[in-house]
Design an enzyme around this catalytic site. Structure first.
Site, mmCIF file in Angstrom:
data_model
loop_
_atom_site.group_PDB
_atom_site.id
_atom_site.type_symbol
_atom_site.label_atom_id
_atom_site.label_comp_id
_atom_site.label_asym_id
_atom_site.label_seq_id
_atom_site.Cartn_x
_atom_site.Cartn_y
_atom_site.Cartn_z
ATOM 1 N N PRO A 1 49.508 49.806 43.716
ATOM 2 C CA PRO A 1 49.609 49.959 45.169
ATOM 3 C C PRO A 1 48.455 50.745 45.766
ATOM 4 O O PRO A 1 48.188 50.656 46.968
ATOM 5 C CB PRO A 1 50.934 50.712 45.371
ATOM 6 C CG PRO A 1 51.641 50.683 44.087
ATOM 7 C CD PRO A 1 50.665 50.379 43.021
ATOM 8 N N GLU B 1 56.435 55.139 36.489
ATOM 9 C CA GLU B 1 55.871 55.957 37.564
ATOM 10 C C GLU B 1 54.398 55.685 37.806
ATOM 11 O O GLU B 1 53.907 55.816 38.920
ATOM 12 C CB GLU B 1 56.082 57.440 37.245
ATOM 13 C CG GLU B 1 55.573 58.401 38.306
ATOM 14 C CD GLU B 1 56.290 58.247 39.635
ATOM 15 O OE1 GLU B 1 55.708 58.625 40.659
ATOM 16 O OE2 GLU B 1 57.436 57.725 39.651
ATOM 17 N N ARG C 1 43.301 28.494 42.301
ATOM 18 C CA ARG C 1 43.224 27.355 43.229
ATOM 19 C C ARG C 1 41.814 27.168 43.784
ATOM 20 O O ARG C 1 41.499 26.116 44.333
ATOM 21 C CB ARG C 1 44.237 27.519 44.366
ATOM 22 C CG ARG C 1 43.948 28.667 45.287
ATOM 23 C CD ARG C 1 45.087 28.875 46.290
ATOM 24 N NE ARG C 1 45.335 27.712 47.107
ATOM 25 C CZ ARG C 1 44.635 27.381 48.173
ATOM 26 N NH1 ARG C 1 43.612 28.141 48.556
ATOM 27 N NH2 ARG C 1 44.923 26.307 48.887
ATOM 28 N N ASP D 1 40.890 26.882 54.311
ATOM 29 C CA ASP D 1 42.043 27.778 54.328
ATOM 30 C C ASP D 1 41.847 28.920 55.312
ATOM 31 O O ASP D 1 40.723 29.321 55.604
ATOM 32 C CB ASP D 1 42.267 28.397 52.940
ATOM 33 C CG ASP D 1 42.925 27.429 51.986
ATOM 34 O OD1 ASP D 1 43.601 26.504 52.453
ATOM 35 O OD2 ASP D 1 42.774 27.618 50.764
#
Length: 249
Positions: free
Chosen positions: A95, A122, A160, A175
């Site tokens: 994160p 953690e 992709r 895209d």
């Protein structure tokens, strides 16, 4: 391209790697998708991969030895195959990492070997960040139970983009975010549905007019939904004038 995923839960990737676009890319030999359980590289009789953090605190921290051992095993295996001398990008899913963008996916798609590290608990022993990985990536400002789902997302965005993966190579080029803007609207048959008609420009057969309409729609959609993208997008002077005239009041 070769992609290896270091994970405690390799079974999570079985369906993902075998289905849809990823499965077809693997069947075509465009990409090799592999999982490695780094518990197999634990250096204790109980095969534990985590321990309490120095200094105390809640949760358990992933140990350095199993992840270093798994990564070094994969690198040595790849080197022995003689397919590439270039060192792999080792990507920590975290994160705290750099937010995933289409530009980052395009950058990674030029590599020949990617290794993803999926954590749990953690966090990671900091030495993994400092001395093993080359990149830290996040898919958003939230916390999941592990790095497996984020790794799947990144792998999908990268694979992709590889030549030969998509049936139509133009699909990836147009895209959203590929040129810094959101993609224009799409329509298909019938030309009229419940009184809602396809825009005349798309039915004209005039390619220049169609491209102009799509570009304007892309600019308008970005202006309405993600205006911050326009600050860094490559736009012509005419497009900037058009945006100024069409800003939402």
């Amino acid at each position: 391209m070769r992609i290896d995923v270091l994970t405690l839960f390799p079974e999570m990737f079985v369906g993902v790697f075998g289905a849809s676009i990823l499965g077809k890319a693997r069947d075509k030999g465009i990409v090799s998708l592999n999982t490695v359980n780094f518990r197999d590289f634990a250096n204790n009789k109980h095969n534990t991969v985590d321990d309490m953090p120095y200094g105390g605190g809640g949760g358990m921290v992933l140990k350095a030895e199993p992840i270093f051992g798994a990564a070094e095993h994969v690198v040595a295996e790849h080197s022995a195959s003689g397919t590439s001398d270039k060192p792999p990008r080792i990507i920590l899913m975290c994160p705290q990492g750099e937010p995933l963008t289409q530009r980052k996916a395009q950058e990674l798609s030029a590599e020949s070997h990617l290794i993803f590290v999926c954590g749990h608990y953690e966090g990671y022993d900091e030495r993994i960040r400092e001395f093993l990985v080359t990149d830290e990536l996040s898919i958003g400002d939230y916390v999941l139970t592990g790095g497996e789902l984020p790794a799947m997302v990144v792998i999908d965005t990268v694979v992709r983009l590889l030549p030969g993966v998509l049936g139509n190579e133009q699909s990836a080029v147009t895209d959203s975010f590929s040129d810094g803007l959101l993609e224009y609207p799409h329509y298909t048959r019938p030309a009229e549905f419940r009184g809602w008609k396809v825009p005349d420009a798309l039915l004209s057969g005039h390619h220049a007019e169609i491209e102009k309409w799509r570009r304007r729609q892309s600019l308008q959609r970005t202006l309405e939904r993600r205006p911050e993208l326009l600050e860094v997008a490559e736009l012509t002077a005419e497009e900037r004038r058009w945006l100024e005239e069409n800003k939402i009041k």
